[in-house]
Design an enzyme around this catalytic site. Structure first.
Site, PDB file in Angstrom:
ATOM      1  N   ARG A  98      10.249  -9.694   3.610  1.00 14.18           N
ATOM      2  CA  ARG A  98      10.429  -9.388   5.037  1.00 14.18           C
ATOM      3  C   ARG A  98      11.459 -10.330   5.616  1.00 14.18           C
ATOM      4  O   ARG A  98      11.408 -11.532   5.365  1.00 14.18           O
ATOM      5  CB  ARG A  98       9.116  -9.569   5.806  1.00 14.18           C
ATOM      6  CG  ARG A  98       8.081  -8.568   5.398  1.00 14.18           C
ATOM      7  CD  ARG A  98       6.849  -8.678   6.254  1.00 14.18           C
ATOM      8  NE  ARG A  98       5.802  -7.845   5.690  1.00 14.18           N
ATOM      9  CZ  ARG A  98       4.601  -7.682   6.223  1.00 14.18           C
ATOM     10  NH1 ARG A  98       4.298  -8.319   7.341  1.00 14.18           N
ATOM     11  NH2 ARG A  98       3.711  -6.909   5.648  1.00 14.18           N
TER      12      ARG A  98
ATOM     13  N   CYS B 134      -6.903  -0.891   3.673  1.00 11.61           N
ATOM     14  CA  CYS B 134      -6.300  -1.867   2.785  1.00 11.61           C
ATOM     15  C   CYS B 134      -6.501  -3.270   3.344  1.00 11.61           C
ATOM     16  O   CYS B 134      -6.920  -3.433   4.492  1.00 11.61           O
ATOM     17  CB  CYS B 134      -4.811  -1.586   2.602  1.00 11.61           C
ATOM     18  SG  CYS B 134      -3.867  -1.691   4.120  1.00 11.61           S
TER      19      CYS B 134
ATOM     20  N   CYS C 186       0.783  -1.240   0.000  1.00 15.02           N
ATOM     21  CA  CYS C 186       0.000   0.000   0.000  1.00 15.02           C
ATOM     22  C   CYS C 186       0.821   1.300   0.000  1.00 15.02           C
ATOM     23  O   CYS C 186       0.375   2.262  -0.628  1.00 15.02           O
ATOM     24  CB  CYS C 186      -1.038   0.003   1.118  1.00 15.02           C
ATOM     25  SG  CYS C 186      -0.362  -0.224   2.763  1.00 15.02           S
TER      26      CYS C 186
ATOM     27  N   GLU D 287      -2.876  -6.795  -2.717  1.00 17.22           N
ATOM     28  CA  GLU D 287      -3.305  -5.787  -1.758  1.00 17.22           C
ATOM     29  C   GLU D 287      -4.281  -4.802  -2.376  1.00 17.22           C
ATOM     30  O   GLU D 287      -3.901  -3.976  -3.195  1.00 17.22           O
ATOM     31  CB  GLU D 287      -2.124  -5.045  -1.121  1.00 17.22           C
ATOM     32  CG  GLU D 287      -2.639  -4.076  -0.072  1.00 17.22           C
ATOM     33  CD  GLU D 287      -1.651  -3.658   0.976  1.00 17.22           C
ATOM     34  OE1 GLU D 287      -0.571  -4.263   1.085  1.00 17.22           O
ATOM     35  OE2 GLU D 287      -1.988  -2.704   1.698  1.00 17.22           O
TER      36      GLU D 287
ATOM     37  N   ARG E 291      -0.412 -17.976   2.287  1.00 17.78           N
ATOM     38  CA  ARG E 291      -1.231 -18.254   3.475  1.00 17.78           C
ATOM     39  C   ARG E 291      -2.592 -18.811   3.081  1.00 17.78           C
ATOM     40  O   ARG E 291      -3.122 -19.687   3.751  1.00 17.78           O
ATOM     41  CB  ARG E 291      -1.396 -16.986   4.313  1.00 17.78           C
ATOM     42  CG  ARG E 291      -0.063 -16.416   4.792  1.00 17.78           C
ATOM     43  CD  ARG E 291       0.170 -16.661   6.254  1.00 17.78           C
ATOM     44  NE  ARG E 291       1.496 -16.238   6.658  1.00 17.78           N
ATOM     45  CZ  ARG E 291       1.735 -15.299   7.581  1.00 17.78           C
ATOM     46  NH1 ARG E 291       0.735 -14.680   8.170  1.00 17.78           N
ATOM     47  NH2 ARG E 291       2.975 -15.012   7.907  1.00 17.78           N
TER      48      ARG E 291
ATOM     49  N   ASN F  70      -5.713 -10.000   6.264  1.00 18.74           N
ATOM     50  CA  ASN F  70      -6.318  -9.031   7.166  1.00 18.74           C
ATOM     51  C   ASN F  70      -7.026  -7.938   6.377  1.00 18.74           C
ATOM     52  O   ASN F  70      -6.923  -7.874   5.151  1.00 18.74           O
ATOM     53  CB  ASN F  70      -5.285  -8.448   8.130  1.00 18.74           C
ATOM     54  CG  ASN F  70      -4.178  -7.735   7.412  1.00 18.74           C
ATOM     55  OD1 ASN F  70      -4.301  -7.368   6.240  1.00 18.74           O
ATOM     56  ND2 ASN F  70      -3.075  -7.526   8.093  1.00 18.74           N
TER      57      ASN F  70
ATOM     58  N   ARG G 200       5.320 -18.760   6.372  1.00 14.51           N
ATOM     59  CA  ARG G 200       6.008 -17.580   6.916  1.00 14.51           C
ATOM     60  C   ARG G 200       7.382 -17.533   6.291  1.00 14.51           C
ATOM     61  O   ARG G 200       8.310 -18.208   6.713  1.00 14.51           O
ATOM     62  CB  ARG G 200       6.104 -17.659   8.437  1.00 14.51           C
ATOM     63  CG  ARG G 200       6.721 -16.403   9.063  1.00 14.51           C
ATOM     64  CD  ARG G 200       6.777 -16.504  10.559  1.00 14.51           C
ATOM     65  NE  ARG G 200       5.430 -16.440  11.116  1.00 14.51           N
ATOM     66  CZ  ARG G 200       4.757 -15.311  11.287  1.00 14.51           C
ATOM     67  NH1 ARG G 200       5.309 -14.154  11.008  1.00 14.51           N
ATOM     68  NH2 ARG G 200       3.548 -15.338  11.773  1.00 14.51           N
TER      69      ARG G 200
ATOM     70  N   GLU H   6      12.204 -12.424   8.166  1.00 12.33           N
ATOM     71  CA  GLU H   6      11.484 -13.043   9.286  1.00 12.33           C
ATOM     72  C   GLU H   6      12.436 -13.736  10.256  1.00 12.33           C
ATOM     73  O   GLU H   6      12.012 -14.224  11.303  1.00 12.33           O
ATOM     74  CB  GLU H   6      10.443 -14.049   8.771  1.00 12.33           C
ATOM     75  CG  GLU H   6       9.328 -13.435   7.924  1.00 12.33           C
ATOM     76  CD  GLU H   6       8.278 -12.682   8.755  1.00 12.33           C
ATOM     77  OE1 GLU H   6       8.387 -12.635   9.990  1.00 12.33           O
ATOM     78  OE2 GLU H   6       7.353 -12.129   8.120  1.00 12.33           O
TER      79      GLU H   6
ATOM     80  N   GLU I 112      -2.775 -16.617  10.747  1.00 11.17           N
ATOM     81  CA  GLU I 112      -3.349 -15.400  10.164  1.00 11.17           C
ATOM     82  C   GLU I 112      -3.109 -15.478   8.665  1.00 11.17           C
ATOM     83  O   GLU I 112      -1.972 -15.493   8.225  1.00 11.17           O
ATOM     84  CB  GLU I 112      -2.678 -14.151  10.727  1.00 11.17           C
ATOM     85  CG  GLU I 112      -3.196 -12.893  10.046  1.00 11.17           C
ATOM     86  CD  GLU I 112      -2.322 -11.654  10.250  1.00 11.17           C
ATOM     87  OE1 GLU I 112      -1.735 -11.506  11.333  1.00 11.17           O
ATOM     88  OE2 GLU I 112      -2.240 -10.853   9.306  1.00 11.17           O
TER      89      GLU I 112
ATOM     90  N   ASP J 130      -8.204  -9.485  11.620  1.00 10.11           N
ATOM     91  CA  ASP J 130      -7.348 -10.581  11.154  1.00 10.11           C
ATOM     92  C   ASP J 130      -8.222 -11.772  10.797  1.00 10.11           C
ATOM     93  O   ASP J 130      -9.173 -12.075  11.510  1.00 10.11           O
ATOM     94  CB  ASP J 130      -6.378 -11.010  12.269  1.00 10.11           C
ATOM     95  CG  ASP J 130      -5.077 -10.223  12.249  1.00 10.11           C
ATOM     96  OD1 ASP J 130      -4.920  -9.346  11.365  1.00 10.11           O
ATOM     97  OD2 ASP J 130      -4.228 -10.477  13.111  1.00 10.11           O
TER      98      ASP J 130
HETATM   99  P1  ATP Z   1       2.260 -12.104  11.145  1.00  8.25           P
HETATM  100  O1  ATP Z   1       1.698 -11.685  12.466  1.00  8.25           O
HETATM  101  O2  ATP Z   1       1.835 -13.458  10.698  1.00  8.25           O
HETATM  102  O3  ATP Z   1       3.742 -11.852  11.038  1.00  8.25           O
HETATM  103  P2  ATP Z   1       1.789  -9.570  10.056  1.00  8.25           P
HETATM  104  O4  ATP Z   1       0.928  -8.937  11.076  1.00  8.25           O
HETATM  105  O5  ATP Z   1       3.227  -9.254  10.004  1.00  8.25           O
HETATM  106  O6  ATP Z   1       1.592 -11.152  10.088  1.00  8.25           O
HETATM  107  P3  ATP Z   1       0.700  -7.968   8.014  1.00  8.25           P
HETATM  108  O7  ATP Z   1       1.804  -6.991   8.017  1.00  8.25           O
HETATM  109  O8  ATP Z   1      -0.570  -7.583   8.618  1.00  8.25           O
HETATM  110  O9  ATP Z   1       1.157  -9.343   8.648  1.00  8.25           O
HETATM  111  O10 ATP Z   1       0.522  -8.495   6.514  1.00  8.25           O
HETATM  112  C1  ATP Z   1      -0.716  -8.883   5.997  1.00  8.25           C
HETATM  113  C2  ATP Z   1      -0.702 -10.230   5.349  1.00  8.25           C
HETATM  114  O11 ATP Z   1       0.500 -10.474   4.635  1.00  8.25           O
HETATM  115  C3  ATP Z   1      -0.784 -11.388   6.320  1.00  8.25           C
HETATM  116  O12 ATP Z   1      -2.104 -11.597   6.707  1.00  8.25           O
HETATM  117  C4  ATP Z   1      -0.248 -12.509   5.482  1.00  8.25           C
HETATM  118  O13 ATP Z   1      -1.248 -12.976   4.601  1.00  8.25           O
HETATM  119  C5  ATP Z   1       0.821 -11.851   4.655  1.00  8.25           C
HETATM  120  N1  ATP Z   1       2.149 -12.049   5.245  1.00  8.25           N
HETATM  121  C6  ATP Z   1       2.787 -11.249   6.125  1.00  8.25           C
HETATM  122  N2  ATP Z   1       3.999 -11.733   6.434  1.00  8.25           N
HETATM  123  C7  ATP Z   1       4.152 -12.877   5.716  1.00  8.25           C
HETATM  124  C8  ATP Z   1       5.200 -13.839   5.588  1.00  8.25           C
HETATM  125  N3  ATP Z   1       6.336 -13.706   6.235  1.00  8.25           N
HETATM  126  N4  ATP Z   1       5.008 -14.892   4.755  1.00  8.25           N
HETATM  127  C9  ATP Z   1       3.854 -15.031   4.065  1.00  8.25           C
HETATM  128  N5  ATP Z   1       2.835 -14.148   4.136  1.00  8.25           N
HETATM  129  C10 ATP Z   1       2.964 -13.085   4.954  1.00  8.25           C
HETATM  130 ZN    ZN Z   2      -1.619  -1.957   3.531  1.00  6.03          ZN
HETATM  131 MG    MG Z   3       4.893 -10.257  10.652  1.00  5.87          MG
END
Ligand code: ATP
Ligand code: ZN
Ligand code: MG
Length: 510
Positions: free
Chosen positions: A340, A469, A310, A359, A476, A443, A351, A342, A440, A422
């Site tokens: 990201r 957004c 976004c 998005e 996922r 969202n 993850r 992770e 999750e 979520d």
């Molecule tokens: P989480 O708590 O699982 O780390 P987040 O709160 O970091 O998620 P958001 O930033 O809200 O996730 O991102 C929105 C969406 O992006 C998530 O619902 C998921 O579908 C996807 N997403 C985020 N991080 C990852 C990842 N590392 N791998 C795969 N999908 C992801």
């Molecule tokens: Zn966003």
């Molecule tokens: Mg995260």
């Protein structure tokens, strides 16, 4: 809150007898307006005060005390402006610079922090009774003008609060739950996919190679999201850049916590082959990438890879006034991966450091977004109930500091509109529906006017604009589906198979 500032005004030349008298008189008799401007009527007792002033040759020192409402640093800047015009006209003396020599902030505490707190610009923090005393020194004009002090005060309270919430990141509250569905499998999708040879891990951390069958599944998820959710609601596709400069994240606020997960980008210092000759030659001789030599030829990072899609979508509307007939503006991006770091949190394909999301972003009047949110939630429910036939739930999540400030909106239905919902799925391989941690998988957020304000996005009728957004994670969605439905496509729901079409065959390895 008590703020005590020693401000020093450096003059362009020495002030003579008359000038000194004029300033003395001004400070003692004529500063009431400056001290009271903006003070709420019922807070007159908390008006800032000038405790002391001193004029020596080419400097004026003023000690200002204040409470919460009109703060000492704003008074210091107001005084700079008024003294400048006073001295400029009559005595041709200007103010070269203003400095906050020392600024002492006494902040009341409800809870005494357990551990020491560190804050940039703050030299010392001590606790005296129920107060925290923050001492700052040698503050320049930018610091005093640009709300830095106010943000330091907020940050301090946030850090105290965080000490009492420990690792708890979010307040979680169930909103809705689908019917129970008996899963066809309790196996972990990633292990199954690996066993089938549909997936290959790497080449870099948190990355996968998706062979044709699983690629087809990810694309099926994408088609379902577009055809069943986005198109019916009127969303149109855009293609957003995937390298994001810091300037954009400065505006969206992603630089207040996403830093440890960002993949930073540095361009080369030069495109000139002679600059790179040594690196090239080293490779030719050793067949190795010489990382230290490469690092020497990199610029400072200019930003990072897409973290969420976004921010550049809001940026596309930066400073724009949108014709009112356009609202709600409904766009989505599915043009590239997000990245990201992770670290140790990586798990399966769900993850990962490189993942695909769709998005959708929406901008409109508050009432339009409230209605849109309902409709999106209905479409999503249709997909998860009727196409995936999975067990899922939604939850209301609020960052802990908002929960603490009573902003969860639990009490007021209208306040619930803003914030994040979520979507979570049961992953039977992790354990029972009651006890295991659900995944999750997407969202949906309405953020109010935060981004429309940050990017000065306006309606031609100048109405209030909100935005929101939704992050649809394709990996996922896939894991949510496979974890309950298994890998045997004969067991998959009819509606899902319509979207899947012909399932590609996997290359045979020997
Ligand atoms: P989480 O708590 O699982 O780390 P987040 O709160 O970091 O998620 P958001 O930033 O809200 O996730 O991102 C929105 C969406 O992006 C998530 O619902 C998921 O579908 C996807 N997403 C985020 N991080 C990852 C990842 N590392 N791998 C795969 N999908 C992801
Ligand atoms: Zn966003
Ligand atoms: Mg995260």
């Amino acid at each position: 809150m008590k703020l005590l500032l020693d401000a020093e005004y450096l003059l362009s030349k020495e002030l003579t007898g008359d000038g000194v008298q004029k300033i003395k008189k001004y400070i003692s008799d004529e500063t009431k307006d400056i001290l009271y401007k903006g003070l709420p009527k019922d807070k007159l007792s908390e008006a800032p005060k000038i405790l002391e002033s001193n004029i020596s040759r080419d400097a004026i020192s003023i000690k200002i005390e204040s409470g919460t409402y009109v703060r000492a640093h704003s008074v210091a800047i107001r005084l700079k402006n008024s003294i400048s015009s006073l001295l400029g006209k009559e005595f041709k003396v200007g103010i070269k610079k203003v400095t906050g020599k020392t600024y002492t902030l006494s902040l009341e505490l409800d809870k005494i922090p357990k551990d020491p707190i560190k804050i940039p610009f703050v030299e010392n923090i001590s606790i005296e009774g129920n107060n925290a005393i923050l001492v700052l020194t040698n503050l320049d004009e930018e610091f005093l003008t640009k709300n830095y002090v106010d943000r330091i005060i907020n940050l301090f309270y946030e850090k105290v609060e965080a000490q009492f919430w420990g690792g708890k990141g979010e307040h979680w509250e169930l909103i809705s739950k689908s019917e129970n569905k008996e899963p066809i499998t309790t196996k972990d999708p990633t292990s199954e996919l690996l066993a089938l040879g549909w997936l290959k891990q790497g080449p870099s951390q948190g990355q996968w190679f998706y062979h044709a069958p699983i690629a087809a599944l990810l694309r099926t998820m994408e088609r379902i999201a577009v055809e069943e959710v986005l198109k019916p609601l009127g969303f149109i596709e855009v293609i957003a850049p995937k390298m994001v400069p810091f300037e954009i994240w400065e505006k969206t606020g992603h630089l207040s916590g996403s830093e440890p997960e960002i993949y930073y980008i540095s361009p080369p210092i030069s495109r000139d082959i002679s600059v790179w000759e040594e690196v090239i030659d080293l490779y030719k001789i050793t067949k190795k990438a010489y990382v230290e030599k490469i690092r020497e030829r990199m610029r400072d990072p200019i930003g990072g890879m897409t973290y969420a899609q976004c921010p550049p979508m809001y940026w596309a509307f930066d400073g724009k006034t949108i014709d009112d007939s356009e609202f709600p503006v409904l766009i989505y991006d599915k043009s590239g991966p997000s990245y990201r770091w992770e670290a140790g949190g990586r798990q399966g394909i769900e993850r990962v450091n490189e993942f695909w999301r769709i998005e959708p972003v929406f901008i409109g009047y508050p009432e339009q977004l409230i209605e849109l949110k309902e409709k999106m939630m209905e479409r999503y429910a249709y997909v998860f109930n009727k196409i995936f036939e999975i067990e899922w739930r939604t939850a209301w999540v609020t960052p802990f500091y908002m929960a603490q400030a009573g902003q969860t909106g639990i009490e007021k239905e209208t306040e619930r509109i803003k914030g994040t919902v979520d979507y979570e799925s049961w992953i039977p391989s992790r354990g029972s529906r009651e006890e295991s941690e659900w995944l999750e998988f997407q969202n949906l957020s309405i953020v109010g006017d935060k981004y429309t304000k940050a990017f000065s996005i306006k309606s031609s009728k100048n109405k209030e604009l909100w935005s929101g957004c939704s992050g649809i994670g394709l990996q996922r969605w896939t894991v949510s589906f496979l974890a309950q439905k298994g890998l045997d496509s004969d067991n998959w729901p009819k509606e899902f198979k319509k979207y899947l079409g012909e399932f590609p065959r996997q290359i045979k390895f020997v």
